[in-house]
Every structure is written in structure tokens, then in C-alpha cells.
Scaffold this active site. Structure first.
Site, PDB file in Angstrom:
ATOM      1  N   LYS A  72       0.816  -1.215   0.000  1.00  0.00           N
ATOM      2  CA  LYS A  72       0.000   0.000   0.000  1.00  0.00           C
ATOM      3  C   LYS A  72       0.853   1.270   0.000  1.00  0.00           C
ATOM      4  CE  LYS A  72      -4.316  -1.589   0.298  1.00  0.00           C
ATOM      5  NZ  LYS A  72      -4.106  -2.993   0.016  1.00  0.00           N
ATOM      6  N   ASP A  88     -10.176  -2.230  -3.272  1.00  0.00           N
ATOM      7  CA  ASP A  88     -10.499  -2.307  -1.851  1.00  0.00           C
ATOM      8  C   ASP A  88     -10.231  -0.975  -1.160  1.00  0.00           C
ATOM      9  OD1 ASP A  88      -7.750  -2.896  -2.486  1.00  0.00           O
ATOM     10  OD2 ASP A  88      -7.424  -3.335  -0.366  1.00  0.00           O
ATOM     11  N   ASP A  89     -10.934  -0.750  -0.071  1.00  0.00           N
ATOM     12  CA  ASP A  89     -10.699   0.397   0.812  1.00  0.00           C
ATOM     13  C   ASP A  89     -10.757   1.729   0.071  1.00  0.00           C
ATOM     14  OD1 ASP A  89     -10.322  -1.592   2.662  1.00  0.00           O
ATOM     15  OD2 ASP A  89      -8.146  -1.466   2.654  1.00  0.00           O
ATOM     16  N   TYR A 123     -15.583  -6.733  -0.348  1.00  0.00           N
ATOM     17  CA  TYR A 123     -14.760  -7.944  -0.388  1.00  0.00           C
ATOM     18  C   TYR A 123     -14.996  -8.883   0.787  1.00  0.00           C
ATOM     19  CZ  TYR A 123     -11.775  -4.939   2.562  1.00  0.00           C
ATOM     20  OH  TYR A 123     -11.290  -4.101   3.528  1.00  0.00           O
ATOM     21  N   ASP A 151      -1.428  -4.699  10.507  1.00  0.00           N
ATOM     22  CA  ASP A 151      -1.196  -3.289  10.195  1.00  0.00           C
ATOM     23  C   ASP A 151      -2.232  -2.364  10.818  1.00  0.00           C
ATOM     24  OD1 ASP A 151      -3.229  -4.199   8.571  1.00  0.00           O
ATOM     25  OD2 ASP A 151      -2.490  -3.265   6.736  1.00  0.00           O
ATOM     26  N   ASN A 188      -2.204 -12.426   3.943  1.00  0.00           N
ATOM     27  CA  ASN A 188      -1.702 -11.058   4.092  1.00  0.00           C
ATOM     28  C   ASN A 188      -1.142 -10.967   5.509  1.00  0.00           C
ATOM     29  OD1 ASN A 188      -1.219  -8.333   3.605  1.00  0.00           O
ATOM     30  ND2 ASN A 188      -3.245  -7.727   4.330  1.00  0.00           N
TER      31      ASN A 188
END
Length: 682
Positions: free
Chosen positions: A46, A122-123, A167, A233, A261
Site C-alpha cells: 500500500k 479495496d478500501d 470484499y 497493520d 496477508n
């Protein structure tokens, strides 16, 4: 059916928010994937700004060189490198120039030798811009249209993954089966494109066969699980070293693949990736299995506990490896001295070994790290929804010791059990300290540096709990825990922590939960500024008619200060609502009111206590906590007994002390009428 469609993707993903892994670390990951039988790596950091924020920008020559080397390293170890891009922050789906920029970027990466790709949405915000609203009937249509166009432009890539905005089941409205977004994805997305799915939640506790069958029906394809069970995270204080679990092996034939992940830190991911590899090798035999897989008989193909032991055994060898940068070195070979007029530089030639003489301190010898140490480490940093067995036991023991602390202050039928449990808790705390020491001396420093902040933090927390239990047992200084101005390591600091503690729901998602109380109380040490509050409560609790004087009235009225570390204040949401004060030597208080107390009484009960609670305090728990802590402090000062006086008209406090069970009536000459005395030995 093509050979490509039969490949089960076993993937390691770097898509966390934080410092990306280095080239050296990713190359090491490829070696491990090859060794353990995993076949894919998804590149989606990211914080690679050209992956997400500046997705339109092409890579520079230097950046291209790094990506080419990374893709080549993956191929060298039979790992399929999947390049992911996240244009969803600001792409205008209806603008052909935007789509052309996306194609140009992926074409550049394809020139680097990459043959697999992923589009991630996503996000991101779900509101479309006005231009997109005119061109597409829904957000899902916009995403699918661009994804299909890019997929066709790339010419049937080896692997192509699509991450939807919805998702997980928690994002689907009103449900997975009725989600218009997912139905559009399932009906319009080209069949060669695989869809990523995290399960019931972003970080899913369990992923059941039934839930996967439901989403597969809507998507019209088997999903690829994007598993965040080891992701950390979202909380810099958490690390997850437990095994891959709560996913039955019955899922394997119903999925296109699984990717993990993992933790942001590279080296602690050994367990997460190793146990995923063990899970992927499991072969379901068709028998009925429990989703939780909480004991090994429930899944004949995969046992999380055995997989963890297998992983930790291999990881131990990594810890003990001395050929890592920053690791321990063997003494260098002795060099032949050259003739020189200059004074030679002092260096460690491995020639002199110091031998302590008689009566001197022995040389410090670091104990080697053991498999038991790594097992303890894993159980202290287990998984998002559960602590490991040792961590659970420690919390349970501390909770019992705290709730039964009166058994440590005075002799009861649970005193022997309390001391036995306290000793067992102390041994568990010591094991954590020894584990920390051995980890700190492990040869492989790279692993240690990734772990160090976490193990320091747990060592500190365990140390405070250990000191608290010792204080309750009269074996430690109470000042350490009741100090008004403690050292910074004596409390959990940070603005975020203070914000959370102010919220009414703080703590209600702890993995070890306590029953809710009717009100929230806090107990803190008495300070000189509390004198007026003590006087106020004393006045409010006085009855209008004349009452006989008590020895403790001087304490309650503020005329006499409590002994050091022998005062506690009780607060609720409205303010101070009670106090418990003590004098280690009651003689002076008795002399002030000219009350003669026999030497025999003061010999057995030399100390004095008093407690007052406002009527709004209806829960006896905080009162028990205050009196127990006060008795522990007085005992730590060397006293062997305490007493108090009560007016018989004070039915509330008389009932409290009677039910407490540790105080018994004592005979005292010269007591005023309507006054009784009770005492307890410490």
C-alpha cells in the site's frame, strides 16, 4: 478445462500499510515459498506510491531495474509474480484516457517479464463522480467494465485477480445472496478473472464451507481467499505468531486459492507462511470436520497444533543461524603480525580468554534459545481472536488472584490456595522473562529486531502484573503500584490509549472478558489535596443527633493524615464517593481523644483503619478492593494486625465488615456505649 484453471493458488501477499519489505527480504520469501510448496506472490504494498496513490506514473529506470530483478527472482524459484495496481482512489472509469493510462502502466510491467496481474478496488469510497454516474448504472458496472477491458488488453494473462470493494460479507447490503454489487460482479466479470474474498469479515475468525458456497453461487466462480488472519497493520501493538487455523480443509476443493496477508514485519511471518503451506498440502478425505478445528481429531488432514510445532522447530534453526547479517560471528583467524613502527590498532583477535579468579563474579553465559521459548512466544502473540493456552492461563490466574485478594491479606479458607496460585503465576512470569533474555541473545539479530518492541512490551506488562501479585501477598512494595508519580514504564502511555480509555466501550472486546459491573469505579492513592473531599464525605455521613466519638474520627475529619501509602480514594463518574484510610500506629489517634487502649490490644492490633462510602455506592466490590489493598499496604509496613471502631447504628458498614468475614469482634475496655470494635490479624 485448461491446466491453468486447475492450479490452486497458494499465495503470500504484501499488501499491508507500512514500510514495504526490502528486495533482500522478498528474495528470501521466494526461496521459502519454493521450499514449502507455495506458488504465487502478490505484489501490492500500500505504501508503494506508484502502486496506489500515483498509479498513473510509470516507473523510473532505477525502479524498473528493481522490479525486473524481483520478477526474475520469483521466476528463479518457481513463484508466479502477480503485479497488483490500485487505481480506485481517483480513477474516472468513464474517461478513456484514464483506462489508457492503466493499460500503459501494466504494459510497462509486462515488459519487465511479469505475466500475472491484479486490479484492486479495496478500501475506497463508493460514491461515483458525475461523469461516471452518466456512463454506468452502478459502481460495480464501472469497475467490471474497466477490469474486463484491461484483462482483454493483456491477452489472457497467466493469473488475473480482481478485488471488489465489497470484499467480505460484512460489507454486503443487505446480504451476500442479495447484494446487487456482487451479483453484477458475478454476472458481468469475464470467467478468466478470479475474485478475492476475505470471508465473513475483513479479519475473519472462521471461514466455513457454507459461507464459501454462498458467495461462490453469487460470483459464479470459486473465490480466492484473501486471508487477513495474521495481518497486524491495524494495530502497532499486536503481532500474530499462531498457526493458520479455523479454516477446514474441506474448503480446499471449493476455492481457487488462498493468499495470506501477514504481519508487517517480515521475519516474524515464518509461522504464518509455514503453517499455511502445511494447510495447503492437506487433502480432504470427505469426512465431516468442525470449522474451528479446535482439536486434532476434528480435521484428520490438518492439525493446527502440530503444524505450529513443525513451523517453530524449523524457525528455531533460523534463530540459531550465525551466517546472517548482524548475527554472531566466529572468532577470526589469527593474523600474522607485520613489522611496523606504528602502534598496532587494538582489535579482538580471539587470543585472550578472561578467567575469573576466586571470589570474583563468574562470566556471563547466554543460554541458548529453546523450542519451549518459541512456543511460549507464539502463545503470547497468538491470533486476533484468541490467546494461546499459556496466555489464557496467566490471565485466568491473575483474575482469580485479584478477585480473591482478601485471602492474601487475612487468613481465610482460600489463603493456602491463593499462595499456591501466586507461586504458579510467578513462575509463569519468570518464564516470560527468561524467554526474553534468551531471545535477546539469539545469534540471528534480524529476527530479533523485528520482534524486539513486542517482546519488550509483553515483558513490561508481565512485570507489572507480577509486582502487583507480590504486593497483594505482602512480598513487594505497594508504592510501586500506587505511586502518584510513577515512571513512564509503569503505565500504558500514548494519546491513542488515553482516547480509548475514555470511551464507554473500552475493554469490552478483550479476549479475556470480565462480567460487566453496574457502575464504573476507580481506586487511586490518597493525596494531600483530598483532605477536603474526605471532610465532605465525613460530614455528609454524620447523623444530626449527637454520636459517641470514634478513634478514627480524627482521620475522617482531616485532623490526622493517614500513614504513607495507607490511603485510598474511590471515584465514580460523579466524583469522589468514598475513602479508606489507615494509621500504622493507632496510639497517637487514641491519645488525641484521650481514649485509653490497653497494651494487649495494641500489641495484637497496632494499626487503625476507617472507611466511608456515600450511599450511591451500592456495589460492595470497590469497597472490598479498597480495604484489601489497604490491609496489604499496612502489612507491608510491618504491622501484624488492624482494628476499627463502628457505631452500632451504622448498619451498612457493620453488615459489610461482617460479610467480609475476616474481621472479628474484639474486647476493648472503655468503649463508649453504642460503639463496637472489630479487628483482624495480618
Amino acid at each position: 478445462m485448461s491446466k491453468k484453471s486447475l492450479i490452486f493458488l497458494s499465495v503470500v501477499l504484501s499488501s499491508f500499510y507500512g514500510r514495504p519489505w526490502t528486495m533482500e527480504q522478498r528474495t528470501e520469501l521466494f526461496k521459502r515459498e519454493q521450499k514449502w510448496g507455495l506458488n504465487t506472490y502478490l505484489y501490492a504494498p500500500k505504501d508503494d506510491y506508484k502502486h496506489r496513490m500515483y498509479w498513473r506514473d510509470l516507473y523510473s529506470a532505477e525502479e524498473a531495474e528493481q522490479l525486473i530483478a524481483l520478477i526474475s527472482a520469483a521466476k528463479e524459484h518457481d513463484v508466479d509474480f502477480v503485479y497488483a495496481i490500485s487505481p480506485g482512489l481517483d480513477i474516472t472509469f468513464s474517461n478513456p484516457k484514464e483506462v489508457a493510462s492503466l493499460k500503459r502502466k501494466l504494459d510497462q510491467v509486462r515488459e519487465f517479464g511479469c505475466r500475472s496481474f491484479s486490479l484492486l478496488f479495496d478500501d475506497i469510497e463508493t460514491e461515483m463522480c458525475p461523469a461516471d454516474k452518466q456512463a454506468f448504472s452502478s459502481f460495480a458496472h464501472a469497475q467490471v467494465a474497466v477490469t474486463n477491458e484491461v484483462y482483454q488488453h493483456l491477452g489472457d494473462p497467466h493469473t488475473f485477480l480482481f478485488c471488489p470493494t465489497d470484499y467480505c460479507a460484512a460489507f454486503c447490503r443487505p446480504s451476500v445472496s442479495q447484494s446487487s454489487y456482487l451479483h453484477t460482479v458475478g454476472e458481468k466479470l469475464l470467467p478468466g478473472i478470479d475474485v478475492l474474498w476475505t470471508g465473513p469479515k475483513v479479519v475473519s475468525h472462521h471461514i466455513s464451507v457454507e459461507s464459501i458456497e454462498e458467495v461462490s453461487s453469487v460470483l459464479k466462480r470459486a473465490p480466492v481467499i484473501w486471508d487477513n488472519i495474521h495481518a497486524n497493520d491495524y494495530d502497532p501493538q499486536r503481532l500474530f505468531l499462531g498457526p493458520y487455523k479455523d479454516r477446514p480443509t474441506e474448503l480446499i476443493p471449493k476455492l481457487k486459492g488462498v493468499l495470506t496477508n501477514p504481519n508487517c514485519e517480515f521475519y516474524p511471518n515464518f509461522v504464518a507462511i509455514h503453517t499455511l503451506a502445511t494447510w495447503c498440502k492437506a487433502t480432504a478425505d470427505g469426512g465431516q470436520r468442525d470449522v474451528e478445528m479446535s482439536d486434532e481429531e476434528q480435521d484428520l488432514s490438518y492439525c493446527p497444533h502440530k503444524a505450529l510445532t513443525f513451523a517453530l522447530t524449523d524457525w528455531l534453526q533460523e534463530f540459531l543461524s550465525t551466517d546472517q547479517p548482524g548475527g554472531a560471528r566466529h572468532p577470526p583467524a589469527r593474523l600474522k603480525k607485520e613489522s611496523s613502527d606504528e602502534e598496532p590498532m587494538q582489535t579482538d583477535m580471539g587470543e585472550i580468554t578472561y578467567v575469573p579468579g576466586p571470589g570474583e563474579n563468574p562470566l556471563y553465559t547466554a543460554e541458548p534459545l529453546t523450542l519451549a521459548d518459541l512456543n511460549l512466544l507464539s502463545e503470547l502473540f497468538y491470533l486476533p481472536y484468541e490467546h494461546g493456552p499459556t496466555a489464557r492461563t496467566m490471565l485466568q490466574e491473575l483474575d482469580w488472584l485479584k478477585n480473591h485478594r482478601q485471602a492474601a491479606a487475612v487468613e481465610t479458607d482460600k489463603t493456602a490456595e491463593w499462595h499456591s496460585k501466586a507461586q504458579r503465576f510467578d513462575k509463569m512470569c519468570d518464564a516470560v522473562v527468561q524467554m526474553f533474555n534468551r531471545l535477546s541473545n539469539a545469534p540471528n539479530r534480524r529476527i530479533l529486531y523485528d520482534l524486539y518492541n513486542y517482546i519488550c512490551d509483553i515483558k513490561s506488562g508481565v512485570g507489572l502484573a507480577r509486582a502487583y501479585v507480590k504486593t497483594l501477598g505482602g512480598r513487594g512494595p505497594s508504592a510501586q503500584l500506587t505511586n502518584e508519580d510513577p515512571e513512564p514504564w509503569g503505565f500504558r502511555g500514548g494519546l491513542s490509549g488515553e482516547f480509548q480509555r475514555m470511551l464507554p466501550c473500552h475493554g469490552n472486546r478483550d479476549l479475556f472478558r470480565h462480567p460487566p459491573m453496574t457502575a464504573v469505579y476507580s481506586i487511586r492513592p490518597y493525596c494531600p489535596e483530598d483532605k477536603m473531599e474526605v471532610q465532605r464525605i465525613f460530614r455528609e455521613m454524620q447523623k444530626p443527633e449527637a454520636q459517641p466519638q470514634l478513634i478514627s474520627d480524627g482521620l475522617s475529619a482531616g485532623e490526622t493524615l493517614p500513614s504513607p501509602q495507607c490511603g485510598l480514594m474511590l471515584e465514580d463518574e460523579m466524583g469522589v464517593c468514598g475513602f479508606a484510610l489507615g494509621l500504622t500506629d493507632a496510639k497517637s489517634a487514641a491519645a488525641k481523644i484521650q481514649r485509653a487502649v490497653s497494651d494487649s490490644v495494641l500489641e495484637d492490633f497496632p494499626s487503625l483503619v476507617t472507611m466511608q462510602l456515600l450511599p450511591r455506592v451500592t456495589d460492595p466490590t470497590p469497597a472490598k478492593g479498597m480495604i484489601t489493598s489497604l490491609l496489604s499496604s499496612i502489612r507491608s509496613c510491618g504491622s501484624k494486625g488492624v482494628f476499627f471502631e463502628l457505631r452500632q447504628s451504622d448498619k451498612r458498614m457493620l453488615n459489610f465488615y461482617t460479610k467480609l468475614g475476616s474481621f472479628k469482634p474484639i474486647t476493648m475496655a472503655g468503649l463508649p456505649q453504642d460503639v463496637i470494635a472489630m479487628g483482624t490479624r495480618l
